[in-house]
Every structure is written in C-alpha cells, then in structure tokens.
Scaffold this active site. Structure first.
Site, PDB file in Angstrom:
ATOM      1  N   GLU A  85       7.365   3.274 -15.700  1.00  0.00           N
ATOM      2  CA  GLU A  85       8.556   4.035 -15.301  1.00  0.00           C
ATOM      3  C   GLU A  85       9.595   3.969 -16.418  1.00  0.00           C
ATOM      4  OE1 GLU A  85      11.667   4.176 -11.517  1.00  0.00           O
ATOM      5  OE2 GLU A  85      10.684   2.287 -12.031  1.00  0.00           O
ATOM      6  N   LYS A  98      10.907  11.645  -8.781  1.00  0.00           N
ATOM      7  CA  LYS A  98      10.911  10.512  -7.855  1.00  0.00           C
ATOM      8  C   LYS A  98      11.671  10.853  -6.576  1.00  0.00           C
ATOM      9  CE  LYS A  98      12.099   5.545  -7.849  1.00  0.00           C
ATOM     10  NZ  LYS A  98      12.709   4.477  -8.681  1.00  0.00           N
ATOM     11  N   CYS A 157       7.416   3.840  -8.614  1.00  0.00           N
ATOM     12  CA  CYS A 157       8.036   2.579  -8.235  1.00  0.00           C
ATOM     13  C   CYS A 157       8.407   2.467  -6.746  1.00  0.00           C
ATOM     14  CB  CYS A 157       9.269   2.340  -9.118  1.00  0.00           C
ATOM     15  SG  CYS A 157       9.775   0.591  -9.226  1.00  0.00           S
TER      16      CYS A 157
END
Length: 254
Positions: A41, A106, A140
């Site tokens: 990330e 995300k 994540c």
C-alpha cells in the site's frame, strides 16, 4: 492459462520519497521473474496523510508502473496516493504487461489515522481478469469487512496490499486466513516492513498467500514472497466442497 506465478516485495518504504522507492524496487526485483509482481500500500511514499504534498498529480506512480511492467513483461499491482478532480484517493493499480490499466479506490478508509478526513472512498468493487484468474483488488483496512469481499462465485484470488503495523499484526494474519476459508479463494496479503515516518513498526515476514483451506502456500526469500497458483486445484476443491452455493444473498449499497 491455469497457473499464475506471483512475487510480492516486502520492503522498507522511504518516507515521501518516490524516486528512492522506484529505484529500490527496481534493484530488488532486477533478477526476478513472475507473471504478477505485487507492491505494498502506498508503495511510492508510505501510508501518509500529507496528501497535498505526496499525492500523484501527473501519474508519477502509474507511469513508473507502466514502464516496469513493460520492461519485466509482467503485471504490477500496488496502491498510491492520487489526486483527481480535486479529491485524493488511495488507489490500487493493476497494470498489465501490454500497458492496460485497471484500478480500485480503497473503500474502507482508516478513520483511526484520519484517512477518511483526507481521502475519498471508492464506490465499487473491482475484479480483474488476468491469465485465467479472476482477481479481487483490496487495500489494507478492507480486510476487516468480510461482507465487502464476500465471494459470489465471481473471483478466485484476493490481493490485499497493506501497511499493517506490528501492534495489530495478529489480526492481519487471522483475517487473511479467514477470508481465504470463507470465500474458498486464494488470498495473498502483502505488508511492508521497517519503520515509517510516524514511527510505526512493520514486522518482517508478515506477508502470506493462503489457499482455500486456509493453508500458507507461499515461500519467503530475501524480501520476496512467492507462490505458484494452480486454478485447477482451486476448482477441484470447490467442486468437492461446494460451500459457496449455501451463502446468503445480499446486495451492497454504496
């Protein structure tokens, strides 16, 4: 088209220094070959909330990904801080060797760090087709939300790229395994290592690929986590244990 060789790079990301990170990755992967290379990330800057300072405004990270994908004749995937139309996104790219680009923004922003105050969340899931595999892209914190990654028999592999600190690493390992079992899917979780600009520590050897039974099938050597995936093995397992068909029906609201 039933096999996929993945190599993922655990490395200590230089804080806010894109050129240093590009150079480091190129050096570490110089003699490596794979179908797909996975990067952590915000691989070009570290997980940083100073978006005004670090966000790509002229596709720096994307252009570098295109160049290295072409040079290595392999796909590359990882996320970067990006500015677009006045908003900031934590954007996970998937760049194919021919230059074709897909991306996923995300969805679940890490409010504990204030990410939700700086970045805009994505509005959809993204599944990539590559070498016969259907690949779900995730970043994540998405890992903590199983409904968002629930397999509707529409993917074979989940990729999680992360900056997941040592203080919560047990949850990372447990949830990766759970996502593999519940979705009857391969799950590859890549973490960074080292200490970031916020003095958060990231442990070595905390990246794994799990199979649909929850077994670790990846190998680690010199910061490289590698695995050879066989789609036939996965399909045979799903046929033997057809659990996905018994799942609940639902619709995601964005």
């Amino acid at each position: 088209m039933n096999n996929l060789k993945i190599k993922a790079l655990e490395f200590d990301i230089s804080w806010k220094d894109k050129e240093a990170n590009f150079h480091q990755i190129e050096k570490l992967l110089e003699n490596e070959n794979a179908d797909l290379f996975l990067l952590p990330e915000m691989f070009s800057t570290g997980f940083c909330m100073d978006a005004e300072e670090i966000a790509d405004q002229s596709d720096q990270s994307l252009n570098w990904l295109k160049n290295i994908a072409n040079k290595k004749e392999a796909a590359f995937s990882g996320s970067a801080s990006v500015q677009e139309n006045g908003k900031f996104y934590n954007r996970m790219y998937f760049v194919k060797p021919n230059g074709e680009v897909d991306f996923y923004d995300k969805r679940h922003l890490f409010s504990y760090s204030g990410e939700d105050k700086i970045y805009s969340k994505g509005d959809s899931r993204k599944i990539i087709n590559f070498k016969g595999f259907r690949i779900l892209l995730q970043v994540c914190y998405d890992l903590r939300f199983p409904v968002f990654s629930r397999n509707k028999n529409d993917f074979d592999l989940i990729l999680y790229v992360s900056n997941w600190p040592e203080s919560r690493i047990s949850a990372w390992e447990t949830l990766l395994k759970a996502r593999a079992i519940e979705n009857q899917s391969f799950v590859f979780g890549l973490n960074r290592i080292g200490i970031d600009g916020n003095n958060l520590k990231y442990p070595e050897s905390s990246s794994y690929c799990f199979d649909a039974e929850g077994k670790i099938i990846s190998n680690v050597l010199n910061q490289i986590i590698s695995v050879d995936l066989d789609l036939n093995d996965l399909q045979n397992f799903r046929q033997k244990f057809p659990f996905l068909k018994d799942g609940d029906d639902f619709e995601l609201k964005f």
